[in-house]
Write a protein that holds these residues in place. Structure first.
Motif, PDB file in Angstrom:
ATOM      1  N   UNK A  47       0.843  -1.202   0.000  1.00 17.72           N
ATOM      2  CA  UNK A  47       0.000   0.000   0.000  1.00 17.72           C
ATOM      3  C   UNK A  47       0.877   1.252   0.000  1.00 17.72           C
ATOM      4  N   UNK A  48       1.923   1.247   0.808  1.00 19.59           N
ATOM      5  CA  UNK A  48       2.825   2.407   0.846  1.00 19.59           C
ATOM      6  C   UNK A  48       3.457   2.659  -0.521  1.00 19.59           C
ATOM      7  N   UNK A  49       3.861   1.598  -1.194  1.00 18.39           N
ATOM      8  CA  UNK A  49       4.471   1.738  -2.513  1.00 18.39           C
ATOM      9  C   UNK A  49       3.442   2.229  -3.533  1.00 18.39           C
ATOM     10  N   UNK A  50       2.206   1.763  -3.406  1.00 22.40           N
ATOM     11  CA  UNK A  50       1.137   2.268  -4.291  1.00 22.40           C
ATOM     12  C   UNK A  50       0.956   3.764  -4.085  1.00 22.40           C
ATOM     13  N   UNK A  51       0.939   4.201  -2.819  1.00 21.94           N
ATOM     14  CA  UNK A  51       0.815   5.633  -2.529  1.00 21.94           C
ATOM     15  C   UNK A  51       1.982   6.421  -3.105  1.00 21.94           C
ATOM     16  N   UNK A  52       3.187   5.867  -3.001  1.00 17.76           N
ATOM     17  CA  UNK A  52       4.364   6.547  -3.555  1.00 17.76           C
ATOM     18  C   UNK A  52       4.188   6.793  -5.050  1.00 17.76           C
ATOM     19  N   UNK A  53       3.741   5.781  -5.775  1.00 18.22           N
ATOM     20  CA  UNK A  53       3.504   5.960  -7.206  1.00 18.22           C
ATOM     21  C   UNK A  53       2.402   6.980  -7.438  1.00 18.22           C
ATOM     22  N   UNK A  61       9.898  -1.663 -10.477  1.00 22.41           N
ATOM     23  CA  UNK A  61      10.138  -2.895  -9.730  1.00 22.41           C
ATOM     24  C   UNK A  61       9.582  -2.883  -8.306  1.00 22.41           C
ATOM     25  N   UNK A  62       9.703  -1.798  -7.538  1.00 21.70           N
ATOM     26  CA  UNK A  62       9.147  -1.835  -6.171  1.00 21.70           C
ATOM     27  C   UNK A  62       7.643  -2.126  -6.133  1.00 21.70           C
ATOM     28  N   UNK A  63       6.893  -1.611  -7.090  1.00 19.08           N
ATOM     29  CA  UNK A  63       5.454  -1.918  -7.134  1.00 19.08           C
ATOM     30  C   UNK A  63       5.225  -3.400  -7.382  1.00 19.08           C
ATOM     31  N   UNK A  64       5.925  -3.933  -8.352  1.00 19.07           N
ATOM     32  CA  UNK A  64       5.769  -5.368  -8.657  1.00 19.07           C
ATOM     33  C   UNK A  64       6.201  -6.230  -7.476  1.00 19.07           C
ATOM     34  N   UNK A  65       7.355  -5.885  -6.900  1.00 18.40           N
ATOM     35  CA  UNK A  65       7.890  -6.689  -5.795  1.00 18.40           C
ATOM     36  C   UNK A  65       6.966  -6.674  -4.578  1.00 18.40           C
ATOM     37  N   UNK A  66       6.449  -5.492  -4.233  1.00 17.53           N
ATOM     38  CA  UNK A  66       5.578  -5.433  -3.056  1.00 17.53           C
ATOM     39  C   UNK A  66       4.225  -6.077  -3.322  1.00 17.53           C
ATOM     40  N   UNK A  67       3.748  -6.011  -4.562  1.00 20.93           N
ATOM     41  CA  UNK A  67       2.499  -6.698  -4.900  1.00 20.93           C
ATOM     42  C   UNK A  67       2.671  -8.209  -4.732  1.00 20.93           C
ATOM     43  N   UNK A  89      -4.356  -5.255  -0.650  1.00 20.50           N
ATOM     44  CA  UNK A  89      -3.069  -4.550  -0.715  1.00 20.50           C
ATOM     45  C   UNK A  89      -2.322  -4.897  -1.999  1.00 20.50           C
ATOM     46  N   UNK A  90      -2.325  -6.184  -2.355  1.00 19.84           N
ATOM     47  CA  UNK A  90      -1.695  -6.605  -3.599  1.00 19.84           C
ATOM     48  C   UNK A  90      -2.346  -5.906  -4.788  1.00 19.84           C
ATOM     49  N   UNK A  91      -3.666  -5.818  -4.760  1.00 15.67           N
ATOM     50  CA  UNK A  91      -4.401  -5.169  -5.850  1.00 15.67           C
ATOM     51  C   UNK A  91      -4.106  -3.678  -5.922  1.00 15.67           C
ATOM     52  N   UNK A  92      -3.857  -3.058  -4.784  1.00 14.73           N
ATOM     53  CA  UNK A  92      -3.521  -1.630  -4.776  1.00 14.73           C
ATOM     54  C   UNK A  92      -2.208  -1.392  -5.517  1.00 14.73           C
TER      55      UNK A  92
END
Length: 179
Positions: A47-53, A61-67, A89-92
């Motif tokens: 979720x934090x990485x989604x917010x960052x984007x 890569x961080x979005x893919x990795x955290x998903x 969270x994965x979907x976010x």
């Protein structure tokens, strides 16, 4: 919109707005997962990485990795409600990868986090379906006009998918009714 096989115009701002909506929806049920797995920060990181984007970061890569990590966290959850919260969270994080294809399945990238969050809330309330509907009503109020505009570029949500698919279709119909 084009045909079922056509391409949809999507800007980076469109993707950011959809991702912000998905992150906001997933965040509402993060506590369900964290109560089940207090030492596991993977869904929170997604979720934090989604917010960052959504706030101007890069799509990479961080979005893919955290998903993927949130997906693995879902598999370790002890309850169905916690699994759904981790899937939200994965979907976010995955919302940033909405594809510009005129396919109904892409609606899951837009509304999947909200539907998984609604299902998590239902399950946490002893499978009370009215809780899920209330959750979707709240999500619909959070959807910005741009999110609704992006959604309307795609065909309506597809059939199937069990209760989460049903929740996606309920939210899809509600948001399309706004436009």
């Amino acid at each position: 919109m084009g045909g079922e096989d056509g391409e949809i115009a999507l800007s980076k701002q469109d993707l950011r707005e959809v991702t912000a909506f998905a992150a906001e929806c997933a965040e509402t049920v993060l506590g369900i997962f964290e109560a089940d797995q207090p030492e596991d920060a993977r869904p929170r990181a997604a979720i934090d990485t989604a917010w960052e984007f959504a706030r101007g970061g890069e799509r990479g890569k961080p979005l893919r990795d955290t998903a993927w990590a949130a997906l693995r966290a879902a598999k370790s959850a002890d309850s169905a409600a916690a699994r759904e919260a981790a899937w939200a969270a994965m979907s976010a994080a995955g919302a940033a990868y909405l594809h510009p294809l005129a396919k109904a399945t892409q609606v899951k990238h837009i509304l999947g986090a909200a539907a998984h969050a609604a299902r998590a809330a239902e399950l946490a309330a002893d499978d009370d379906r009215s809780v899920g509907v209330q959750h979707l009503e709240r999500a619909a109020r959070c959807a910005t006009p741009l999110v609704v505009d992006v959604l309307q570029r795609f065909p309506a949500a597809p059939g199937g998918g069990g209760r989460v698919g049903e929740l996606i279709r309920i939210l899809d119909a509600a948001l399309r009714g706004r436009g």
